[in-house]
Design a protein around this motif. Structure first.
Motif, PDB file in Angstrom:
ATOM      1  N   LEU A  76     -62.556 -41.821-127.257  1.00  0.00           N
ATOM      2  CA  LEU A  76     -63.723 -41.425-126.495  1.00  0.00           C
ATOM      3  C   LEU A  76     -64.145 -42.580-125.580  1.00  0.00           C
ATOM      4  O   LEU A  76     -64.292 -43.720-126.033  1.00  0.00           O
ATOM      5  CB  LEU A  76     -64.876 -41.063-127.417  1.00  0.00           C
ATOM      6  N   ILE A  77     -64.316 -42.286-124.309  1.00  0.00           N
ATOM      7  CA  ILE A  77     -64.724 -43.334-123.372  1.00  0.00           C
ATOM      8  C   ILE A  77     -66.091 -43.894-123.763  1.00  0.00           C
ATOM      9  O   ILE A  77     -66.330 -45.104-123.677  1.00  0.00           O
ATOM     10  CB  ILE A  77     -64.732 -42.786-121.931  1.00  0.00           C
ATOM     11  N   SER A  78     -66.985 -43.030-124.223  1.00  0.00           N
ATOM     12  CA  SER A  78     -68.323 -43.508-124.616  1.00  0.00           C
ATOM     13  C   SER A  78     -68.256 -44.450-125.812  1.00  0.00           C
ATOM     14  O   SER A  78     -69.105 -45.342-125.955  1.00  0.00           O
ATOM     15  CB  SER A  78     -69.238 -42.322-124.929  1.00  0.00           C
ATOM     16  N   ASP A  79     -67.268 -44.295-126.688  1.00  0.00           N
ATOM     17  CA  ASP A  79     -67.105 -45.229-127.806  1.00  0.00           C
ATOM     18  C   ASP A  79     -66.648 -46.597-127.320  1.00  0.00           C
ATOM     19  O   ASP A  79     -66.915 -47.620-127.969  1.00  0.00           O
ATOM     20  CB  ASP A  79     -66.088 -44.687-128.820  1.00  0.00           C
ATOM     21  N   LEU A  80     -65.941 -46.612-126.186  1.00  0.00           N
ATOM     22  CA  LEU A  80     -65.451 -47.872-125.638  1.00  0.00           C
ATOM     23  C   LEU A  80     -66.517 -48.584-124.818  1.00  0.00           C
ATOM     24  O   LEU A  80     -66.739 -49.795-124.986  1.00  0.00           O
ATOM     25  CB  LEU A  80     -64.218 -47.616-124.764  1.00  0.00           C
ATOM     26  N   ILE A  81     -67.166 -47.856-123.915  1.00  0.00           N
ATOM     27  CA  ILE A  81     -68.035 -48.510-122.928  1.00  0.00           C
ATOM     28  C   ILE A  81     -69.499 -48.114-123.047  1.00  0.00           C
ATOM     29  O   ILE A  81     -70.336 -48.603-122.281  1.00  0.00           O
ATOM     30  CB  ILE A  81     -67.536 -48.235-121.492  1.00  0.00           C
ATOM     31  N   GLY A  82     -69.842 -47.245-123.987  1.00  0.00           N
ATOM     32  CA  GLY A  82     -71.215 -46.803-124.121  1.00  0.00           C
ATOM     33  C   GLY A  82     -71.491 -45.549-123.317  1.00  0.00           C
ATOM     34  O   GLY A  82     -70.627 -45.030-122.612  1.00  0.00           O
ATOM     35  N   LYS A  83     -72.719 -45.089-123.383  1.00  0.00           N
ATOM     36  CA  LYS A  83     -73.080 -43.823-122.758  1.00  0.00           C
ATOM     37  C   LYS A  83     -73.873 -43.980-121.467  1.00  0.00           C
ATOM     38  O   LYS A  83     -74.307 -42.992-120.876  1.00  0.00           O
ATOM     39  CB  LYS A  83     -73.892 -42.984-123.748  1.00  0.00           C
ATOM     40  N   GLU A  84     -74.060 -45.230-121.015  1.00  0.00           N
ATOM     41  CA  GLU A  84     -74.888 -45.431-119.824  1.00  0.00           C
ATOM     42  C   GLU A  84     -74.115 -45.288-118.523  1.00  0.00           C
ATOM     43  O   GLU A  84     -74.698 -45.331-117.433  1.00  0.00           O
ATOM     44  CB  GLU A  84     -75.565 -46.803-119.861  1.00  0.00           C
ATOM     45  N   PHE A  85     -72.788 -45.104-118.604  1.00  0.00           N
ATOM     46  CA  PHE A  85     -71.959 -44.974-117.412  1.00  0.00           C
ATOM     47  C   PHE A  85     -71.588 -43.513-117.165  1.00  0.00           C
ATOM     48  O   PHE A  85     -71.471 -42.724-118.104  1.00  0.00           O
ATOM     49  CB  PHE A  85     -70.670 -45.785-117.551  1.00  0.00           C
ATOM     50  N   SER A  86     -71.397 -43.165-115.900  1.00  0.00           N
ATOM     51  CA  SER A  86     -70.851 -41.852-115.551  1.00  0.00           C
ATOM     52  C   SER A  86     -69.429 -42.046-115.031  1.00  0.00           C
ATOM     53  O   SER A  86     -69.140 -43.010-114.321  1.00  0.00           O
ATOM     54  CB  SER A  86     -71.712 -41.168-114.486  1.00  0.00           C
ATOM     55  N   ILE A  87     -68.541 -41.137-115.419  1.00  0.00           N
ATOM     56  CA  ILE A  87     -67.134 -41.249-115.076  1.00  0.00           C
ATOM     57  C   ILE A  87     -66.746 -40.116-114.126  1.00  0.00           C
ATOM     58  O   ILE A  87     -67.031 -38.943-114.391  1.00  0.00           O
ATOM     59  CB  ILE A  87     -66.248 -41.200-116.333  1.00  0.00           C
ATOM     60  N   ALA A  88     -66.095 -40.469-113.034  1.00  0.00           N
ATOM     61  CA  ALA A  88     -65.574 -39.505-112.068  1.00  0.00           C
ATOM     62  C   ALA A  88     -64.054 -39.468-112.172  1.00  0.00           C
ATOM     63  O   ALA A  88     -63.427 -40.370-112.740  1.00  0.00           O
ATOM     64  CB  ALA A  88     -66.002 -39.877-110.650  1.00  0.00           C
ATOM     65  N   SER A  89     -63.454 -38.435-111.599  1.00  0.00           N
ATOM     66  CA  SER A  89     -61.999 -38.296-111.690  1.00  0.00           C
ATOM     67  C   SER A  89     -61.267 -39.426-110.986  1.00  0.00           C
ATOM     68  O   SER A  89     -60.117 -39.727-111.318  1.00  0.00           O
ATOM     69  CB  SER A  89     -61.556 -36.951-111.106  1.00  0.00           C
ATOM     70  N   SER A  90     -61.916 -40.090-110.032  1.00  0.00           N
ATOM     71  CA  SER A  90     -61.274 -41.179-109.293  1.00  0.00           C
ATOM     72  C   SER A  90     -61.383 -42.531-109.991  1.00  0.00           C
ATOM     73  O   SER A  90     -60.712 -43.494-109.593  1.00  0.00           O
ATOM     74  CB  SER A  90     -61.886 -41.293-107.890  1.00  0.00           C
ATOM     75  N   ASN A  91     -62.219 -42.647-111.018  1.00  0.00           N
ATOM     76  CA  ASN A  91     -62.383 -43.917-111.721  1.00  0.00           C
ATOM     77  C   ASN A  91     -61.131 -44.254-112.530  1.00  0.00           C
ATOM     78  O   ASN A  91     -60.522 -43.379-113.144  1.00  0.00           O
ATOM     79  CB  ASN A  91     -63.582 -43.876-112.654  1.00  0.00           C
TER      80      ASN A  91
END
Length: 291
Positions: A196-211
């Motif tokens: 899970l990306i949120s487990d790695l970097i937390g929940k304060e970021f938003s992820i787009a398909s280009s990231n």
């Protein structure tokens, strides 16, 4: 361990010359021929390529010698600096990846059974390219192919989801994401890890398909760009910045300056971070790097 300096060297690299301006209404072959007929790079090393507005630019990191041209997007230079991969689009909206040998001007289209594949990413040894491809089920997947057009594989073991923004973890593993999870595949297409990306970097970021997400060579850090809560007047959508995650300590360090929207980041095989970002009025990108 990988050491990454916290000093940011930031410069605005102007385009030295618009060598060719190719209309997007031309065919793929005409576009490519126009590019290659005007670019002569004999005995030059161009170790980085990036988008600059409606042009793509290839530049030598050491000498800052540049070439630039229109009519193509998503430039990616091979690790030895001799080949340039880029995306061409035709008037019907089809996209394909072409590879140009910048020494002898030979050219070739990656032979993939799709009308929509783009954003080449070179393996560290320069023999193989990963890219995003739209499959017959209307899902985005990762394709992998050798530059001689052999060994094509679609990494499709996660068959019911979109996978975006492939990068190389090492010569045998590729990572991509579906906005919420980070996936690791081997070169046969087998899914070998999911986080899970949120487990790695937390929940304060938003992820787009280009990231994109890049592991450092020793696997101890994760470099990525993502949306944050910064409110930038004049910017449509969330502001994006570049970050380093230390996987052991879970600490995250922001390395791009505030007020800059960073839509592109790349990590070289020797752990140099390159990124481009736009400041207000967000109409032109600055190219930056971190050693």
């Amino acid at each position: 361990m990988t050491k990454i300096s916290t000093t940011i060297l930031s410069i605005l690299i102007p385009s030295v010359a618009l060598i060719a301006s190719c209309s997007n209404n031309k065919s793929e072959a005409e576009n490519t021929k126009a590019i290659l007929d005007t670019v002569s790079l004999s005995s030059k090393n161009f170790a980085l390529a990036y988008q600059d507005g409606d042009k793509i630019v290839a530049t030598s990191i050491d000498t800052m010698k540049q070439i630039s041209f229109g009519g193509a997007t998503d430039p990616a230079i091979s690790p030895d600096g001799n080949k340039l991969a880029y995306t061409l689009s035709d008037s019907a909206g089809n996209r394909s990846i072409w590879v140009a040998d910048m020494e002898n001007k030979s050219q070739g289209k990656l032979q993939v059974n799709s009308n929509n594949y783009y954003q080449a990413m070179w393996s560290a040894d320069g023999s193989t390219i990963a890219f995003n491809i739209f499959n017959s089920k209307h899902l985005w997947k990762i394709g992998v192919i050798k530059t001689d057009n052999s060994g094509y594989v679609m990494l499709d073991s996660a068959s019911k989801i979109n996978i975006y923004a492939p990068t190389w973890k090492n010569e045998k593993k590729i990572i991509g994401h579906d906005l919420t999870r980070l996936y690791t595949f081997d070169l046969t297409g087998k899914l070998i890890d999911t986080k899970l990306i949120s487990d790695l970097i937390g929940k304060e970021f938003s992820i787009a398909s280009s990231n994109r997400f890049f592991f450092t060579k020793d696997g101890t850090k994760l470099i990525f760009n993502a949306g944050n809560a910064d409110a930038l007047d004049g910017l449509n959508g969330p502001n994006e910045a570049v970050y380093i995650l230390d996987l052991a300590s879970k600490k995250i360090q922001r390395i791009s300056p505030k007020g800059v929207h960073v839509a592109y980041v790349f990590l070289t095989a020797d752990d140099r971070i390159f990124y481009s970002g736009a400041e207000k009025p967000f109409t032109h990108s600055k190219f930056m790097w971190q050693i």
